[in-house]
Design an enzyme around this catalytic site. Structure first.
Site, PDB file in Angstrom:
ATOM      1  N   ASN A  35     -43.257   4.695  20.706  1.00 42.23           N
ATOM      2  CA  ASN A  35     -44.543   5.079  21.287  1.00 42.23           C
ATOM      3  C   ASN A  35     -44.801   6.552  20.979  1.00 42.23           C
ATOM      4  OD1 ASN A  35     -46.633   5.893  22.951  1.00 42.23           O
ATOM      5  ND2 ASN A  35     -45.903   4.790  24.761  1.00 42.23           N
ATOM      6  N   HIS A  57     -52.886   0.676  20.613  1.00 38.71           N
ATOM      7  CA  HIS A  57     -51.842   1.673  20.862  1.00 38.71           C
ATOM      8  C   HIS A  57     -50.476   0.984  20.884  1.00 38.71           C
ATOM      9  CE1 HIS A  57     -49.357   4.664  22.575  1.00 38.71           C
ATOM     10  NE2 HIS A  57     -49.410   4.223  23.815  1.00 38.71           N
ATOM     11  N   CYS A  59     -52.238   8.770  25.732  1.00 35.59           N
ATOM     12  CA  CYS A  59     -52.194   7.788  24.635  1.00 35.59           C
ATOM     13  C   CYS A  59     -53.582   7.303  24.236  1.00 35.59           C
ATOM     14  CB  CYS A  59     -51.314   6.614  25.020  1.00 35.59           C
ATOM     15  SG  CYS A  59     -49.716   7.135  25.632  1.00 35.59           S
TER      16      CYS A  59
HETATM   17  N1  COA Z   1     -31.352  -0.236  28.413  1.00 34.78           N
HETATM   18  C1  COA Z   1     -30.747  -1.154  29.184  1.00 34.78           C
HETATM   19  N2  COA Z   1     -31.188  -1.467  30.414  1.00 34.78           N
HETATM   20  C2  COA Z   1     -32.289  -0.831  30.855  1.00 34.78           C
HETATM   21  C3  COA Z   1     -32.949   0.143  30.114  1.00 34.78           C
HETATM   22  C4  COA Z   1     -32.442   0.434  28.846  1.00 34.78           C
HETATM   23  N3  COA Z   1     -33.008   1.339  28.029  1.00 34.78           N
HETATM   24  N4  COA Z   1     -33.991   0.597  30.825  1.00 34.78           N
HETATM   25  C5  COA Z   1     -34.003  -0.063  31.988  1.00 34.78           C
HETATM   26  N5  COA Z   1     -32.952  -0.922  32.019  1.00 34.78           N
HETATM   27  C6  COA Z   1     -32.555  -1.840  33.084  1.00 34.78           C
HETATM   28  C7  COA Z   1     -33.057  -1.399  34.437  1.00 34.78           C
HETATM   29  O1  COA Z   1     -32.173  -0.453  35.000  1.00 34.78           O
HETATM   30  C8  COA Z   1     -33.059  -2.705  35.181  1.00 34.78           C
HETATM   31  O2  COA Z   1     -31.740  -3.016  35.559  1.00 34.78           O
HETATM   32  P1  COA Z   1     -31.447  -3.724  36.975  1.00 34.78           P
HETATM   33  O3  COA Z   1     -32.167  -5.036  36.903  1.00 34.78           O
HETATM   34  O4  COA Z   1     -29.987  -3.829  36.972  1.00 34.78           O
HETATM   35  O5  COA Z   1     -32.022  -2.796  37.993  1.00 34.78           O
HETATM   36  C9  COA Z   1     -33.479  -3.714  34.115  1.00 34.78           C
HETATM   37  O6  COA Z   1     -33.198  -3.092  32.847  1.00 34.78           O
HETATM   38  C10 COA Z   1     -34.936  -4.091  34.166  1.00 34.78           C
HETATM   39  O7  COA Z   1     -35.695  -2.904  34.251  1.00 34.78           O
HETATM   40  P2  COA Z   1     -37.253  -2.899  34.285  1.00 34.78           P
HETATM   41  O8  COA Z   1     -37.755  -1.511  34.417  1.00 34.78           O
HETATM   42  O9  COA Z   1     -37.694  -3.918  35.302  1.00 34.78           O
HETATM   43  O10 COA Z   1     -37.564  -3.471  32.830  1.00 34.78           O
HETATM   44  P3  COA Z   1     -38.906  -3.980  32.236  1.00 34.78           P
HETATM   45  O11 COA Z   1     -38.776  -5.370  31.811  1.00 34.78           O
HETATM   46  O12 COA Z   1     -40.070  -3.620  33.106  1.00 34.78           O
HETATM   47  O13 COA Z   1     -39.017  -3.111  30.912  1.00 34.78           O
HETATM   48  C11 COA Z   1     -40.229  -1.223  30.103  1.00 34.78           C
HETATM   49  C12 COA Z   1     -39.115  -1.701  30.993  1.00 34.78           C
HETATM   50  C13 COA Z   1     -40.344   0.278  30.231  1.00 34.78           C
HETATM   51  C14 COA Z   1     -39.866  -1.567  28.656  1.00 34.78           C
HETATM   52  C15 COA Z   1     -41.541  -1.932  30.489  1.00 34.78           C
HETATM   53  O14 COA Z   1     -41.737  -1.863  31.880  1.00 34.78           O
HETATM   54  C16 COA Z   1     -42.726  -1.345  29.806  1.00 34.78           C
HETATM   55  O15 COA Z   1     -42.851  -1.409  28.602  1.00 34.78           O
HETATM   56  N6  COA Z   1     -43.683  -0.801  30.559  1.00 34.78           N
HETATM   57  C17 COA Z   1     -44.864  -0.224  29.994  1.00 34.78           C
HETATM   58  C18 COA Z   1     -44.475   1.047  29.353  1.00 34.78           C
HETATM   59  C19 COA Z   1     -45.554   1.667  28.550  1.00 34.78           C
HETATM   60  O16 COA Z   1     -46.205   1.000  27.806  1.00 34.78           O
HETATM   61  N7  COA Z   1     -45.709   2.959  28.737  1.00 34.78           N
HETATM   62  C20 COA Z   1     -46.536   3.767  27.975  1.00 34.78           C
HETATM   63  C21 COA Z   1     -47.946   3.551  28.299  1.00 34.78           C
HETATM   64  S1  COA Z   1     -48.779   4.527  27.196  1.00 34.78           S
END
Ligand code: COA
Length: 316
Positions: free
Chosen positions: A272, A242, A114
């Site tokens: 993204n 980004h 990215c």
């Molecule tokens: N829909 C519904 N629930 C979802 C889900 C979805 N698409 N994806 C994950 N969950 C659930 C998980 O299973 C978890 O459930 P649980 O509490 O029962 O175990 C809960 O939501 C929380 O998951 P978590 O991974 O802790 O969520 P989060 O708040 O960290 O959000 C992201 C997830 C991916 C959105 C976030 O971590 C993020 O944006 N990270 C950075 C990603 C990024 O920028 N990547 C690219 C870099 S270039």
């Protein structure tokens, strides 16, 4: 002082729009979860007849046309990507043929995930200094839908496809990008195995550590670029971060203490798009009249590697 200015941009996105509701038919998710956690409402996927190559060609043609630069005037062509149609030939080599770039044009692909577009801008700036022709064609291009695991709700809702292109000109007397590039090697929290790996070639991501990395890296990188340039946050007309997650951008805006109106994005309808994200947003801001001639955009990319990259890009 010598460096590059941005002459023009182009973009190409595939025709197929995929909404959060569409994804909810495939995995256990819903529009509310995706939009509140990420800011994403829809993204585009390549459909039949559309490819990395066809999108690159359309975006590059548009950028050249808008810049008034002829293909034979291009000295360097770089495509930042992690999802090219071929490992070889490089996407940039296909552009050489299709656009009719001169055979002595430096053409290659660059993978810094990215951060790739900003890495490529800086690379073009350095190469153009030594090139006989001073125009550079720089693309960020991804078809991430090809390496998305549609059984993993934690990642499949995040990514989209698209291509952004930029034409830049190097001149003695133009400002440097004051680029800040970096990397902290990590193949645990964010990775996509290659085709020869015994693991599936999908994107794997542990969201929370990547989130923590991003909210630290973006403001740090932005400040380092400005310090290198001897400028302040008030000298920036637009922050082009980004588009990975709206919450990451909101954190960065708050930490830097900048006006959110100078930092509006397009993640809502792009998702993204990795290396394509910064040039797609630049193109949208320019065509929408929100970024104009003489203005400065502070671009920051971050992501797989883990990498980060920032640069101050002035519009000619
Ligand atoms: N829909 C519904 N629930 C979802 C889900 C979805 N698409 N994806 C994950 N969950 C659930 C998980 O299973 C978890 O459930 P649980 O509490 O029962 O175990 C809960 O939501 C929380 O998951 P978590 O991974 O802790 O969520 P989060 O708040 O960290 O959000 C992201 C997830 C991916 C959105 C976030 O971590 C993020 O944006 N990270 C950075 C990603 C990024 O920028 N990547 C690219 C870099 S270039």
């Amino acid at each position: 002082m010598s460096g590059i200015k941005l002459l023009g941009t182009g973009s190409a996105v595939p025709s197929k729009v995929v909404t959060n509701d569409d994804l909810a038919k495939i995995v256990d998710t819903n529009d509310e979860w995706i939009s509140t956690r990420t800011g994403i409402r829809s993204r585009r996927y390549c459909a039949e007849g559309e490819s990395h190559t066809s999108l690159c060609l359309a975006a590059a043609r548009q950028a050249l046309e808008r810049s008034g630069v002829k293909p034979e005037e291009v000295g360097v062509c770089i495509v930042a990507t992690l999802t090219p149609d071929y490992l070889t030939p490089a996407a940039a080599c296909l552009l050489q043929r299709e656009l009719g770039l001169s055979e002595d044009t430096v053409c290659f692909d660059l993978n810094a995930a990215c951060s790739g577009f900003v890495y490529a801008l800086h690379t073009a700036e350095c190469l153009l200094a030594a090139a006989p022709r001073k125009y550079g064609l720089v693309l960020g291009a991804e078809v991430l839908s090809r390496i998305t695991d549609f059984s993993d709700r934690g990642t499949c809702v995040l990514f989209g496809d698209g291509v952004g292109a930029a034409v830049v000109e190097w001149r003695a007397g133009y400002p440097s990008l004051h680029a800040v590039l970096g990397c902290r090697g990590n193949d645990e929290v964010l990775y996509a195995p290659g085709v020869h790996s015994d693991r599936p070639s999908y994107i794997h991501m542990d969201g929370q550590p990547v989130f923590r990395f991003a909210v630290e890296a973006v403001p740090r990188c932005a400040r380092e670029v400005l310090s290198k340039a001897g400028l302040g946050l008030e000298d920036v007309d637009r922050f082009v971060f980004h588009q990975a997650n709206q919450r990451i951008i909101d954190f960065a805006v708050k930490k830097l203490g900048i006006d959110p109106a100078k930092c509006t994005g397009n993640i809502e309808h792009t998702g993204n798009t990795s290396a394509a994200s910064v040039p797609l947003l630049l193109d949208e801001l320019i065509t929408g009249g929100e970024l104009r001639s003489g203005q400065r955009a502070l671009c920051v990319g971050f992501g797989g590697g883990l990498t980060w990259a920032g640069a101050l890009l002035e519009l000619a």
